[in-house]
Motif scaffolding. Structure first.
Motif, mmCIF file in Angstrom:
data_model
loop_
_atom_site.group_PDB
_atom_site.id
_atom_site.type_symbol
_atom_site.label_atom_id
_atom_site.label_comp_id
_atom_site.label_asym_id
_atom_site.label_seq_id
_atom_site.Cartn_x
_atom_site.Cartn_y
_atom_site.Cartn_z
ATOM 1 N N VAL A 199 0.841 -1.207 0.000
ATOM 2 C CA VAL A 199 0.000 0.000 0.000
ATOM 3 C C VAL A 199 0.869 1.247 0.000
ATOM 4 O O VAL A 199 0.608 2.210 -0.742
ATOM 5 N N ALA A 200 1.907 1.263 0.834
ATOM 6 C CA ALA A 200 2.796 2.433 0.897
ATOM 7 C C ALA A 200 3.467 2.676 -0.446
ATOM 8 O O ALA A 200 3.603 3.831 -0.892
ATOM 9 N N GLY A 201 3.891 1.609 -1.119
ATOM 10 C CA GLY A 201 4.500 1.764 -2.433
ATOM 11 C C GLY A 201 3.526 2.296 -3.462
ATOM 12 O O GLY A 201 3.875 3.170 -4.275
ATOM 13 N N GLY A 202 2.281 1.809 -3.427
ATOM 14 C CA GLY A 202 1.268 2.306 -4.355
ATOM 15 C C GLY A 202 0.943 3.768 -4.127
ATOM 16 O O GLY A 202 0.812 4.554 -5.080
ATOM 17 N N VAL A 203 0.831 4.164 -2.851
ATOM 18 C CA VAL A 203 0.559 5.571 -2.530
ATOM 19 C C VAL A 203 1.714 6.456 -2.990
ATOM 20 O O VAL A 203 1.503 7.578 -3.465
ATOM 21 N N THR A 204 2.944 5.941 -2.865
ATOM 22 C CA THR A 204 4.118 6.713 -3.299
ATOM 23 C C THR A 204 4.058 7.010 -4.793
ATOM 24 O O THR A 204 4.279 8.152 -5.228
ATOM 25 N N VAL A 205 3.740 5.996 -5.579
ATOM 26 C CA VAL A 205 3.682 6.167 -7.035
ATOM 27 C C VAL A 205 2.562 7.135 -7.425
ATOM 28 O O VAL A 205 2.776 8.080 -8.200
ATOM 29 N N VAL A 206 1.374 6.925 -6.873
ATOM 30 C CA VAL A 206 0.234 7.784 -7.206
ATOM 31 C C VAL A 206 0.465 9.207 -6.714
ATOM 32 O O VAL A 206 0.198 10.185 -7.422
ATOM 33 N N GLY A 207 0.989 9.336 -5.498
ATOM 34 C CA GLY A 207 1.217 10.662 -4.931
ATOM 35 C C GLY A 207 2.215 11.476 -5.734
ATOM 36 O O GLY A 207 1.987 12.658 -6.022
ATOM 37 N N TRP A 208 3.322 10.849 -6.110
ATOM 38 C CA TRP A 208 4.330 11.571 -6.885
ATOM 39 C C TRP A 208 3.836 11.893 -8.291
ATOM 40 O O TRP A 208 4.197 12.934 -8.854
ATOM 41 N N ALA A 209 2.993 11.032 -8.848
ATOM 42 C CA ALA A 209 2.421 11.324 -10.167
ATOM 43 C C ALA A 209 1.548 12.573 -10.095
ATOM 44 O O ALA A 209 1.621 13.457 -10.966
ATOM 45 N N LEU A 210 0.733 12.679 -9.045
ATOM 46 C CA LEU A 210 -0.110 13.868 -8.873
ATOM 47 C C LEU A 210 0.731 15.116 -8.607
ATOM 48 O O LEU A 210 0.457 16.192 -9.147
ATOM 49 N N ALA A 211 1.763 14.964 -7.771
ATOM 50 C CA ALA A 211 2.614 16.111 -7.452
ATOM 51 C C ALA A 211 3.345 16.622 -8.689
ATOM 52 O O ALA A 211 3.447 17.842 -8.913
ATOM 53 N N LEU A 212 3.860 15.703 -9.505
ATOM 54 C CA LEU A 212 4.556 16.109 -10.727
ATOM 55 C C LEU A 212 3.601 16.758 -11.718
ATOM 56 O O LEU A 212 3.967 17.705 -12.427
ATOM 57 N N LEU A 213 2.375 16.257 -11.764
ATOM 58 C CA LEU A 213 1.385 16.853 -12.657
ATOM 59 C C LEU A 213 1.059 18.289 -12.237
ATOM 60 O O LEU A 213 0.995 19.200 -13.077
ATOM 61 N N VAL A 214 0.885 18.490 -10.943
ATOM 62 C CA VAL A 214 0.612 19.838 -10.431
ATOM 63 C C VAL A 214 1.822 20.730 -10.628
ATOM 64 O O VAL A 214 1.700 21.901 -11.014
ATOM 65 N N LEU A 215 3.022 20.191 -10.381
ATOM 66 C CA LEU A 215 4.246 20.978 -10.567
ATOM 67 C C LEU A 215 4.428 21.346 -12.031
ATOM 68 O O LEU A 215 4.881 22.456 -12.354
ATOM 69 N N ARG A 216 4.071 20.447 -12.914
ATOM 70 C CA ARG A 216 4.183 20.705 -14.349
ATOM 71 C C ARG A 216 3.260 21.841 -14.778
ATOM 72 O O ARG A 216 3.656 22.724 -15.550
ATOM 73 N N ASN A 217 2.034 21.833 -14.283
ATOM 74 C CA ASN A 217 1.028 22.782 -14.758
ATOM 75 C C ASN A 217 1.036 24.122 -14.035
ATOM 76 O O ASN A 217 0.689 25.151 -14.632
ATOM 77 N N TYR A 218 1.417 24.131 -12.751
ATOM 78 C CA TYR A 218 1.209 25.342 -11.958
ATOM 79 C C TYR A 218 2.453 25.859 -11.252
ATOM 80 O O TYR A 218 2.370 26.799 -10.466
#
Length: 308
Positions: free
Chosen positions: A281-300
């Motif tokens: 679960v921790a590994g899955g949250v890490t992947v999803v969380g960083w994907a969202l963070a990079l997406l937000v960092l990319r756009n904003y």
């Protein structure tokens, strides 16, 4: 010179559009290279907080020790179990919660709090996120002193198989062993997740200023929904005893990601049994969380300086 030839002479990164993952990764790399800046800023935050104090940052450890002892005594009396096995679990849980809570709460205000620097200092956005995470990591390091003291005091109760609660069906934990080394990669994973939490919540909260109060409102509920000041073995014993409430409670807790991050660190540090489900679960949250963070960092990322 023709336009195509002129563009060909421009360095590669300059050709990247404003919203690109390459610029987001470049921001993170530049932030990591500026580690001397954010490390000094984080240390100055701690020194400023305890300025004119006689013992300074040691108050961090003292406060944690007092809180852990109080909760340990109360809960040992409530659950009728030995404080020698309950207090190490509560202490370790509180130390980890302090870090997670700091990343969530202070992370949501990291860019708002750094408004002056953002407007005056041409630095990558990630610098301010790393400053917040490193400050929380320093708090964590101070609090680990309390864990070492508790471990030394109750080592005799933890270095062999034991029960946290004395009830039928209670889980028998293996005790301390070489599995303690698993706490090192687990801590690294928690810090890695704390970084994306600060980046994601920080950017979103800078745009929507109602986010920090909302987080403040729900963070207490998250604390009580995480087995920190109460033992998870209590719920498991209710489940094994045929209690329908215990079965439902276990299923609900599985949906709490903080529970899994606490367990991957706490279990090896106090010699408790650990399920690899927590790591998955921790590994899955890490992947999803960083994907969202990079997406937000990319756009904003470029808009943060205008929003503060």
């Amino acid at each position: 010179m023709s336009a195509p030839t002129a563009l060909a002479d421009v360095p590669g990164p300059a050709l990247d559009p404003p919203k690109s993952f390459r610029r987001a990764f470049t921001d993170l790399k530049a932030g990591l290279r500026a580690r001397e800046l954010w490390a000094n800023l984080a240390w100055q935050d701690i020194k400023q907080r305890y300025r004119r104090s006689t013992i300074g940052p040691l108050w961090i450890s003292i406060g944690m020790a007092v809180t852990a002892l109080a909760l340990g005594l109360v809960n040992a009396a409530l659950f009728g179990t030995s404080i020698s096995t309950l207090l190490p679990s509560i202490t370790t849980g509180l130390i980890l919660w302090s870090f997670i809570n700091g990343c969530i709460v202070e992370g949501s205000e990291t860019f708002i709090a750094n408004e002056g620097l953002i407007k005056q200092l041409p630095a990558p956005v990630s610098v301010y996120a790393f400053r917040t995470v490193w400050r929380q990591a320093l708090y964590l390091a101070h609090n680990l002193v309390v864990y070492v003291l508790v471990l030394l005091i109750f080592l005799g109760s933890l270095n062999h198989p034991y029960h946290v609660i004395d009830r039928p069906g209670a889980l028998l934990h293996p005790g301390l062993g070489w599995s303690m080394l698993l706490a090192l990669p687990a801590l690294a994973l928690v810090v890695l997740n704390g970084t994306w939490v600060v980046l994601l919540f920080g950017v979103v909260a800078t745009r929507f200023r109602d986010i920090p109060p909302v987080i403040q409102s729900f963070i207490t509920m998250l604390f009580y929904a995480t087995p920190i000041m109460w033992p998870m073995d209590q719920v498991r014993s209710m489940q094994s005893g045929g209690s329908g409430f215990g079965a439902v409670a276990v299923q609900v807790l599985q949906l709490n990601p903080v529970y899994h991050f606490v367990e991957i660190v706490r279990a090896p540090l106090v010699g408790q049994a650990q399920s690899w489900t927590h790591w998955a679960v921790a590994g899955g949250v890490t992947v999803v969380g960083w994907a969202l963070a990079l997406l937000v960092l990319r756009n904003y990322r470029s808009r943060v300086s205008y929003w503060v």
